[in-house]
Design a protein around this motif. Structure first.
Motif, mmCIF file in Angstrom:
data_model
loop_
_atom_site.group_PDB
_atom_site.id
_atom_site.type_symbol
_atom_site.label_atom_id
_atom_site.label_comp_id
_atom_site.label_asym_id
_atom_site.label_seq_id
_atom_site.Cartn_x
_atom_site.Cartn_y
_atom_site.Cartn_z
ATOM 1 N N GLU A 14 34.500 48.464 45.292
ATOM 2 C CA GLU A 14 35.213 49.763 44.814
ATOM 3 C C GLU A 14 35.230 49.993 43.041
ATOM 4 O O GLU A 14 35.402 48.727 42.658
ATOM 5 N N ILE A 15 35.253 50.942 42.624
ATOM 6 C CA ILE A 15 35.548 51.418 41.189
ATOM 7 C C ILE A 15 36.830 52.282 41.704
ATOM 8 O O ILE A 15 36.575 53.344 42.188
ATOM 9 N N ARG A 16 38.025 51.855 41.216
ATOM 10 C CA ARG A 16 39.262 52.846 41.293
ATOM 11 C C ARG A 16 40.002 52.634 40.390
ATOM 12 O O ARG A 16 39.884 52.014 39.155
ATOM 13 N N LYS A 17 40.973 53.763 40.082
ATOM 14 C CA LYS A 17 41.841 53.917 38.978
ATOM 15 C C LYS A 17 43.214 53.518 39.422
ATOM 16 O O LYS A 17 43.739 53.673 40.734
ATOM 17 N N ALA A 44 37.048 43.580 35.698
ATOM 18 C CA ALA A 44 36.641 44.461 34.342
ATOM 19 C C ALA A 44 36.973 45.858 34.753
ATOM 20 O O ALA A 44 37.030 46.215 35.692
ATOM 21 N N ALA A 45 36.889 46.418 33.464
ATOM 22 C CA ALA A 45 36.914 47.960 33.543
ATOM 23 C C ALA A 45 35.522 48.431 33.206
ATOM 24 O O ALA A 45 34.803 48.034 32.222
ATOM 25 N N PRO A 46 35.117 49.289 34.048
ATOM 26 C CA PRO A 46 33.779 49.491 34.249
ATOM 27 C C PRO A 46 33.289 50.943 33.357
ATOM 28 O O PRO A 46 32.301 51.063 33.094
ATOM 29 N N LEU A 47 34.282 51.572 32.730
ATOM 30 C CA LEU A 47 34.099 52.863 32.155
ATOM 31 C C LEU A 47 34.451 53.069 30.927
ATOM 32 O O LEU A 47 35.174 51.953 30.490
ATOM 33 N N TRP A 61 40.779 52.129 34.946
ATOM 34 C CA TRP A 61 39.828 52.146 35.921
ATOM 35 C C TRP A 61 39.282 50.656 35.886
ATOM 36 O O TRP A 61 39.226 49.987 34.673
ATOM 37 N N ILE A 62 39.300 50.144 37.105
ATOM 38 C CA ILE A 62 38.694 48.720 37.186
ATOM 39 C C ILE A 62 37.416 48.686 38.510
ATOM 40 O O ILE A 62 37.611 49.468 39.230
ATOM 41 N N LEU A 73 47.025 42.492 35.993
ATOM 42 C CA LEU A 73 46.623 43.156 34.805
ATOM 43 C C LEU A 73 47.820 43.529 34.134
ATOM 44 O O LEU A 73 49.281 43.823 34.502
ATOM 45 N N GLU A 74 48.060 43.268 32.633
ATOM 46 C CA GLU A 74 49.041 43.604 31.784
ATOM 47 C C GLU A 74 48.966 44.879 30.858
ATOM 48 O O GLU A 74 47.847 45.112 30.381
ATOM 49 N N ASN A 75 49.780 45.549 30.747
ATOM 50 C CA ASN A 75 49.750 46.860 30.142
ATOM 51 C C ASN A 75 50.995 46.873 29.063
ATOM 52 O O ASN A 75 52.228 46.612 29.473
#
Length: 95
Positions: A14-17, A44-47, A61-62, A73-75
């Motif tokens: 999947e590619i999801r946000k 990874a982030a695809p976009l 998006w990952i 994941l850290e924001n």
């Protein structure tokens, strides 16, 4: 301040946000002025751009990830008032 925004399941294909709503942590009238993400090895982030933010929410998006892998994941955000906060998303990759 560190926020745990939740744990989410994702298929490896999947590619999801995914998003963090920072509203509960922000002082009244404060907004997000900057946001950055740290990705662990294997996911990874695809976009391009892979991430965005508005006044109260950050989004990333990952894709990818190994089946049965768990990725934190850290924001990090900076607010208009000058505060720095960190939030975390746990992404569980399951087939």
């Amino acid at each position: 301040m560190s926020e745990r925004a939740g744990a989410f399941n994702k298929d490896p294909d999947e590619i999801r946000k995914f998003s963090i709503n920072w509203s509960p942590a922000l002082d009244e009238g404060d907004t997000i002025s900057a946001s950055s993400w740290v990705f662990p090895t294997g996911i990874a982030a695809p976009l391009t751009p892979a991430a965005s933010f508005d006044n109260t929410t950050t989004t990333v998006w990952i894709n990818s990830g190994s089946t049965a892998g768990d990725y934190l994941l850290e924001n990090t955000i900076t607010t208009a008032d000058g505060e720095t906060m960190q939030g975390h998303l746990l992404i569980r990759v399951r087939a």
